[in-house]
Design a protein around this motif. Structure first.
Motif, PDB file in Angstrom:
ATOM      1  N   HIS A   1     -23.592  10.375  -0.227  1.00  0.00           N
ATOM      2  CA  HIS A   1     -22.991  11.708  -0.152  1.00  0.00           C
ATOM      3  C   HIS A   1     -22.512  11.987   1.267  1.00  0.00           C
ATOM      4  O   HIS A   1     -23.114  11.501   2.233  1.00  0.00           O
ATOM      5  N   PRO A   2     -21.437  12.784   1.433  1.00  0.00           N
ATOM      6  CA  PRO A   2     -20.913  13.066   2.777  1.00  0.00           C
ATOM      7  C   PRO A   2     -21.940  13.740   3.678  1.00  0.00           C
ATOM      8  O   PRO A   2     -22.772  14.524   3.220  1.00  0.00           O
TER       9      PRO A   2
ATOM     10  N   ASP B   1     -22.395  15.568   7.844  1.00  0.00           N
ATOM     11  CA  ASP B   1     -21.666  16.154   8.966  1.00  0.00           C
ATOM     12  C   ASP B   1     -21.787  15.263  10.197  1.00  0.00           C
ATOM     13  O   ASP B   1     -22.396  14.181  10.145  1.00  0.00           O
TER      14      ASP B   1
ATOM     15  N   GLN C   1     -26.649  15.784   5.472  1.00  0.00           N
ATOM     16  CA  GLN C   1     -25.879  15.837   4.234  1.00  0.00           C
ATOM     17  C   GLN C   1     -25.234  17.204   4.053  1.00  0.00           C
ATOM     18  O   GLN C   1     -25.853  18.237   4.269  1.00  0.00           O
ATOM     19  N   ILE C   2     -23.968  17.203   3.637  1.00  0.00           N
ATOM     20  CA  ILE C   2     -23.226  18.439   3.385  1.00  0.00           C
ATOM     21  C   ILE C   2     -23.564  18.903   1.975  1.00  0.00           C
ATOM     22  O   ILE C   2     -23.290  18.188   1.005  1.00  0.00           O
TER      23      ILE C   2
ATOM     24  N   GLU D   1     -21.525  18.556  -1.899  1.00  0.00           N
ATOM     25  CA  GLU D   1     -20.437  17.579  -1.897  1.00  0.00           C
ATOM     26  C   GLU D   1     -20.783  16.397  -2.802  1.00  0.00           C
ATOM     27  O   GLU D   1     -21.883  15.853  -2.725  1.00  0.00           O
TER      28      GLU D   1
ATOM     29  N   ASN E   1     -19.398   9.840  -2.343  1.00  0.00           N
ATOM     30  CA  ASN E   1     -18.187   9.086  -1.988  1.00  0.00           C
ATOM     31  C   ASN E   1     -18.068   7.792  -2.776  1.00  0.00           C
ATOM     32  O   ASN E   1     -16.975   7.286  -3.012  1.00  0.00           O
TER      33      ASN E   1
END
Length: 196
Positions: free
Chosen positions: A25-26, A28, A33-34, A37, A40
């Motif tokens: 997962h994305p 910052d 972890q954001i 979201e 990916n």
């Protein structure tokens, strides 16, 4: 969809071995972890002691740009992608319309106490930080219009990394509380069997 009991009795073992999964997962700039979201990518590493499609290891990588497989046996990898992996909830975001294959051989270290390291010449997957170990059984795991019987020992893990051709995918595993204990998008499934 419910499966009649007679169909369940007619199932036969299709896979015996282990499987590892990692959805990244994305994060910052600080590596946090954001929230909210989607992943990916999703990587699934299969270790077959025996299967109807062959034996050995295969790494599958699903992204929005397509699916890739790595391993010594292209048929084995493509079969696992089409028959099983594309139906995983973690893979639903990445439609399987085709799969490109790269020949590779993996050195594998699997330890139910510490995690997995699968290192190939072209790709590598590492999953570590085992959070729990518990039995899992899904007698009606949905595979599109049909179902299968799945059982394993599930090991959610805190971290994971995926590399392809020397480039590490960005992102982190998502760890969250579950009804039976911690769950994660980085996991090992050992003593795994599928009956189709």
């Amino acid at each position: 969809m419910s499966i009649p009991a007679t169909d369940t009795l007619q199932r036969s073992i299709a896979f015996i071995g282990a499987n590892a999964g990692l959805a990244l997962h994305p994060v910052d700039a600080g590596g946090v972890q954001i929230p909210g979201e989607p992943a990916n990518c999703f990587a699934s590493f299969w270790m077959a002691d025996w299967s109807r499609w062959g034996q050995g290891n295969a790494l599958l990588v699903a992204t929005l740009k397509g699916w890739r497989s790595y391993g010594a046996n292209e048929y084995f990898a493509a079969s696992l992608a089409a028959e099983l992996t594309r139906h995983f909830p973690e893979a639903a975001r990445f439609p399987l319309t085709g799969i490109s294959h790269t020949q590779d051989e993996f050195d594998v270290e699997l330890d139910a106490g510490s995690g997995l390291r699968a290192t190939g010449r072209k790709a590598a997957l590492a999953i570590s930080g085992v959070l729990d170990r518990r039995q899992f059984a899904a007698p009606e795991f949905q595979l599109g219009n049909t179902s299968a019987s799945l059982s394993n020992v599930y090991l959610p893990c805190s971290t994971g990394t995926l590399m392809e051709f020397g480039v590490e995918w960005p992102g982190a595993a998502a760890v969250y509380p579950g009804p039976r204990g911690p769950a994660s998008s980085a996991f090992l499934a050992v003593a795994e069997s599928w009956a189709l």
